[in-house]
Write a protein that holds these residues in place. Structure first.
Motif, mmCIF file in Angstrom:
data_model
loop_
_atom_site.group_PDB
_atom_site.id
_atom_site.type_symbol
_atom_site.label_atom_id
_atom_site.label_comp_id
_atom_site.label_asym_id
_atom_site.label_seq_id
_atom_site.Cartn_x
_atom_site.Cartn_y
_atom_site.Cartn_z
ATOM 1 N N ALA A 145 26.234 42.885 27.741
ATOM 2 C CA ALA A 145 25.680 44.511 27.198
ATOM 3 C C ALA A 145 25.076 45.022 28.643
ATOM 4 C CB ALA A 145 24.526 44.260 26.534
ATOM 5 N N TYR A 146 25.342 44.420 29.434
ATOM 6 C CA TYR A 146 24.958 45.401 30.484
ATOM 7 C C TYR A 146 26.381 45.740 31.016
ATOM 8 C CZ TYR A 146 19.767 43.207 31.120
ATOM 9 O OH TYR A 146 19.102 43.104 31.331
ATOM 10 N N THR A 147 27.841 45.002 31.402
ATOM 11 C CA THR A 147 28.434 45.471 32.309
ATOM 12 C C THR A 147 29.743 44.574 31.138
ATOM 13 O OG1 THR A 147 29.396 45.287 34.531
ATOM 14 C CG2 THR A 147 28.317 43.732 34.184
ATOM 15 N N PRO A 148 31.088 45.661 31.891
ATOM 16 C CA PRO A 148 32.085 45.144 31.124
ATOM 17 C C PRO A 148 32.916 44.218 32.547
ATOM 18 C CG PRO A 148 32.607 47.912 31.309
ATOM 19 C CD PRO A 148 30.721 46.908 32.195
ATOM 20 N N VAL A 149 32.351 43.690 32.982
ATOM 21 C CA VAL A 149 33.022 42.122 34.073
ATOM 22 C C VAL A 149 33.668 40.906 33.379
ATOM 23 C CG1 VAL A 149 32.603 43.965 35.621
ATOM 24 C CG2 VAL A 149 31.373 41.627 35.133
ATOM 25 N N PRO A 150 34.780 41.026 34.337
ATOM 26 C CA PRO A 150 35.302 39.324 33.878
ATOM 27 C C PRO A 150 33.831 38.196 34.062
ATOM 28 C CG PRO A 150 36.623 40.265 34.912
ATOM 29 C CD PRO A 150 35.444 41.425 35.250
ATOM 30 N N VAL A 151 33.504 37.324 33.708
ATOM 31 C CA VAL A 151 32.340 36.378 33.414
ATOM 32 C C VAL A 151 33.587 35.114 33.090
ATOM 33 C CG1 VAL A 151 30.858 34.647 32.254
ATOM 34 C CG2 VAL A 151 30.960 38.284 32.483
ATOM 35 N N GLU A 152 33.326 34.336 34.415
ATOM 36 C CA GLU A 152 33.886 33.462 34.273
ATOM 37 C C GLU A 152 32.836 31.757 34.544
ATOM 38 O OE1 GLU A 152 37.161 33.232 34.270
ATOM 39 O OE2 GLU A 152 37.584 35.197 34.737
ATOM 40 N N PHE A 153 33.312 31.132 34.243
ATOM 41 C CA PHE A 153 32.686 29.484 34.322
ATOM 42 C C PHE A 153 32.812 28.342 35.604
ATOM 43 C CE2 PHE A 153 31.373 24.929 33.147
ATOM 44 C CZ PHE A 153 29.867 25.295 33.580
ATOM 45 N N ALA A 154 32.374 28.366 36.746
ATOM 46 C CA ALA A 154 32.624 26.482 37.136
ATOM 47 C C ALA A 154 32.477 25.741 37.229
ATOM 48 C CB ALA A 154 32.247 27.494 39.478
ATOM 49 N N ALA A 155 33.316 25.089 36.902
ATOM 50 C CA ALA A 155 32.847 23.619 36.325
ATOM 51 C C ALA A 155 33.224 22.884 37.370
ATOM 52 C CB ALA A 155 34.070 23.257 35.329
ATOM 53 N N ASP A 156 33.852 22.854 38.173
ATOM 54 C CA ASP A 156 34.160 22.034 39.366
ATOM 55 C C ASP A 156 33.501 22.367 40.928
ATOM 56 O OD1 ASP A 156 34.929 19.604 40.897
ATOM 57 O OD2 ASP A 156 36.845 19.386 40.086
ATOM 58 N N GLY A 157 32.345 22.013 41.442
ATOM 59 C CA GLY A 157 32.506 22.776 42.375
ATOM 60 C C GLY A 157 32.753 22.036 43.970
ATOM 61 N N THR A 158 33.542 21.560 43.561
ATOM 62 C CA THR A 158 34.715 20.668 44.839
ATOM 63 C C THR A 158 35.778 21.127 44.658
ATOM 64 O OG1 THR A 158 36.009 19.011 43.381
ATOM 65 C CG2 THR A 158 34.001 18.387 44.384
ATOM 66 N N ILE A 159 36.301 22.136 43.897
ATOM 67 C CA ILE A 159 37.379 23.352 44.030
ATOM 68 C C ILE A 159 37.003 24.274 45.030
ATOM 69 C CG2 ILE A 159 39.248 24.706 43.053
ATOM 70 C CD1 ILE A 159 38.824 22.429 40.398
ATOM 71 N N GLY A 160 36.279 24.659 44.466
ATOM 72 C CA GLY A 160 36.213 25.793 46.134
ATOM 73 C C GLY A 160 35.610 25.312 47.174
ATOM 74 N N ALA A 161 34.829 24.409 47.642
ATOM 75 C CA ALA A 161 35.044 23.711 48.363
ATOM 76 C C ALA A 161 35.916 23.344 49.764
ATOM 77 C CB ALA A 161 33.362 22.552 48.864
ATOM 78 N N ALA A 162 36.680 22.607 48.343
ATOM 79 C CA ALA A 162 38.004 21.639 48.793
ATOM 80 C C ALA A 162 38.967 22.982 49.441
ATOM 81 C CB ALA A 162 39.112 21.554 48.054
ATOM 82 N N TRP A 163 38.980 24.786 48.570
ATOM 83 C CA TRP A 163 39.821 25.841 48.636
ATOM 84 C C TRP A 163 39.518 26.731 49.946
ATOM 85 C CZ3 TRP A 163 39.118 31.061 46.363
ATOM 86 C CH2 TRP A 163 40.614 31.731 46.500
ATOM 87 N N LEU A 164 38.243 26.455 49.781
ATOM 88 C CA LEU A 164 37.847 27.691 51.552
ATOM 89 C C LEU A 164 37.770 26.370 52.912
ATOM 90 C CD1 LEU A 164 34.016 27.798 50.443
ATOM 91 C CD2 LEU A 164 35.644 29.613 50.319
ATOM 92 N N ALA A 165 38.120 25.168 52.234
ATOM 93 C CA ALA A 165 38.511 24.484 53.547
ATOM 94 C C ALA A 165 39.854 24.598 53.715
ATOM 95 C CB ALA A 165 38.078 22.734 53.243
ATOM 96 N N ALA A 166 40.392 24.564 52.821
ATOM 97 C CA ALA A 166 42.316 25.541 52.773
ATOM 98 C C ALA A 166 42.063 26.786 53.795
ATOM 99 C CB ALA A 166 42.818 25.611 51.690
ATOM 100 N N LEU A 167 41.160 27.548 53.843
ATOM 101 C CA LEU A 167 41.936 28.766 53.794
ATOM 102 C C LEU A 167 41.253 29.072 55.768
ATOM 103 C CD1 LEU A 167 39.900 31.116 50.821
ATOM 104 C CD2 LEU A 167 42.220 30.536 51.032
ATOM 105 N N GLN A 168 40.704 27.881 55.843
ATOM 106 C CA GLN A 168 40.089 28.099 57.646
ATOM 107 C C GLN A 168 42.042 27.502 58.365
ATOM 108 O OE1 GLN A 168 37.198 25.069 58.169
ATOM 109 N NE2 GLN A 168 35.329 25.930 56.851
ATOM 110 N N VAL A 169 42.267 26.829 57.183
ATOM 111 C CA VAL A 169 43.225 26.461 58.250
ATOM 112 C C VAL A 169 44.826 27.444 57.815
ATOM 113 C CG1 VAL A 169 45.297 25.514 58.242
ATOM 114 C CG2 VAL A 169 42.933 24.088 57.867
ATOM 115 N N ASP A 170 44.676 27.970 56.877
ATOM 116 C CA ASP A 170 46.204 28.473 56.311
ATOM 117 C C ASP A 170 45.234 30.315 55.138
ATOM 118 O OD1 ASP A 170 47.574 30.537 55.215
ATOM 119 O OD2 ASP A 170 48.960 28.660 53.900
ATOM 120 N N PRO A 171 45.486 30.648 55.696
ATOM 121 C CA PRO A 171 44.438 32.209 54.871
ATOM 122 C C PRO A 171 44.871 32.305 53.255
ATOM 123 C CG PRO A 171 44.798 32.672 56.739
ATOM 124 C CD PRO A 171 45.544 32.051 57.239
ATOM 125 N N GLY A 172 46.520 31.838 53.735
ATOM 126 C CA GLY A 172 47.331 31.972 52.410
ATOM 127 C C GLY A 172 47.086 30.998 51.423
#
Length: 313
Positions: A279-306
């Motif tokens: 009702a406020y805004t028509p934007v994608p709303v996602e759910f993060a079920a597993d925080g380790t995915i983001g933590a591991a990806w942030l670690a990978a991006l430190q080594v390889d930005p792609g």
């Protein structure tokens, strides 16, 4: 072969995920609560190391390590930092260890976009603005005394408050209220409403305040059949939606990522929250079920930005 590792360290559990830079999972590990705000640092640090040890077994050299948790200000204490670093060194992590907010980890777990807002609805509540995958500002997150609107604590407190109000005004407790009374006053015999109210007040104040959060699940269970519980759910959803919107600019069209036990896709609050956000805004709303995915990806991006973002599976 080398790998990167991400850790989601909570108050009750710690999980670690090790990846190759191509996104291939090397391993996973888990242990007890690893947050030094909830446990002595030497115990919390040991638990984090245990989870990482199991995740990287056979994974070779660790190129990057990201540790996500709430209350990262605790790591302004050099002794706390050294406790974690030394225990991780003992299990083979020789690289620099980056400690980031659980909000950053949750956002990266829910979307590949670099900018947006993450709304965490668990025991507490907070909305954080993320730019370039880094937290730049936040709304809420004030703790149970000053805020945590829409959280499990808030919902549980409201369940007790509305039960007390009905007793004080001569109304019979709703089904939710009856369950609150049963859980708070086990083995109770029937008494006058004024006496029940006094006993409930005494019982609630005799426990640590955060114990009220246990009634959030009760509210959710009764939401479909008890109008009192349904009103608490709707108000919690609206409060959380306002937190998210207050963390954004008026014309922003970046995604909103939800995280936490209260706002899951199938939970009553989660369903109502998605309606409120739409009702406020028509934007994608996602759910993060597993925080380790983001933590591991942030670690990978430190080594390889792609580096590719790993899938939620």
């Amino acid at each position: 072969m080398s790998c990167v590792v991400g850790v989601d360290a909570g108050a009750t559990s710690t999980r670690a995920l090790a990846l190759r830079l191509d996104g291939t999972v090397v391993g996973r590990g888990s242990a007890g609560g690893g947050n030094p705000n909830s446990h002595p640092p030497e115990i919390a640090g040991k638990r984090v190391a245990e989870a990482v040890r199991d995740a990287i077994a056979g994974g070779g050299e660790v190129l990057a390590c990201v540790l996500g948790m709430a209350g990262v200000s605790k790591f302004t204490d050099p002794e706390v930092v050294e406790t974690y670093v030394s225990t991780l060194r003992q299990v083979g992590v020789g690289c620099e260890i980056e400690i980031v907010s659980d909000a950053e980890v949750a956002f990266a777990s829910g979307t590949a976009e670099p900018d947006g807002v993450v709304l965490i609805g668990g025991t507490g509540s907070i909305a954080a603005r993320i730019v370039g995958r880094q937290l730049v500002s936040w709304v809420g997150g004030l703790g149970w005394m000053l805020g945590d609107e829409g959280s499990a604590y808030w919902m549980g407190r409201e369940a007790v408050r509305v039960t007390l109000r009905r007793l004080q005004t001569g109304e019979a407790p709703s089904p939710l209220g009856e369950e609150v009374l049963r859980a708070s006053l086990p083995g109770r015999t029937e008494a006058g409403r004024a006496r029940l109210a006094n006993r409930l007040i005494t019982a609630a104040n005799a426990e640590p305040p955060i114990r009220l959060a246990r009634f959030a699940e009760t509210v959710s269970e009764y939401a479909a059949t008890d109008p009192v519980a349904a009103r608490i759910v709707e108000e919690a959803a609206e409060l959380l939606a306002r937190l998210a919107m207050d963390a954004r600019t008026a014309d922003e069209r970046t995604p909103i990522v939800l995280a936490g036990s209260v706002v899951g896709p199938a939970s009553p609050v989660g369903v109502a929250l998605r309606r409120a956000l739409a009702a406020y805004t028509p934007v994608p709303v996602e759910f993060a079920a597993d925080g380790t995915i983001g933590a591991a990806w942030l670690a990978a991006l430190q080594v390889d930005p792609g580096a590719p973002r790993p899938g939620a599976s």
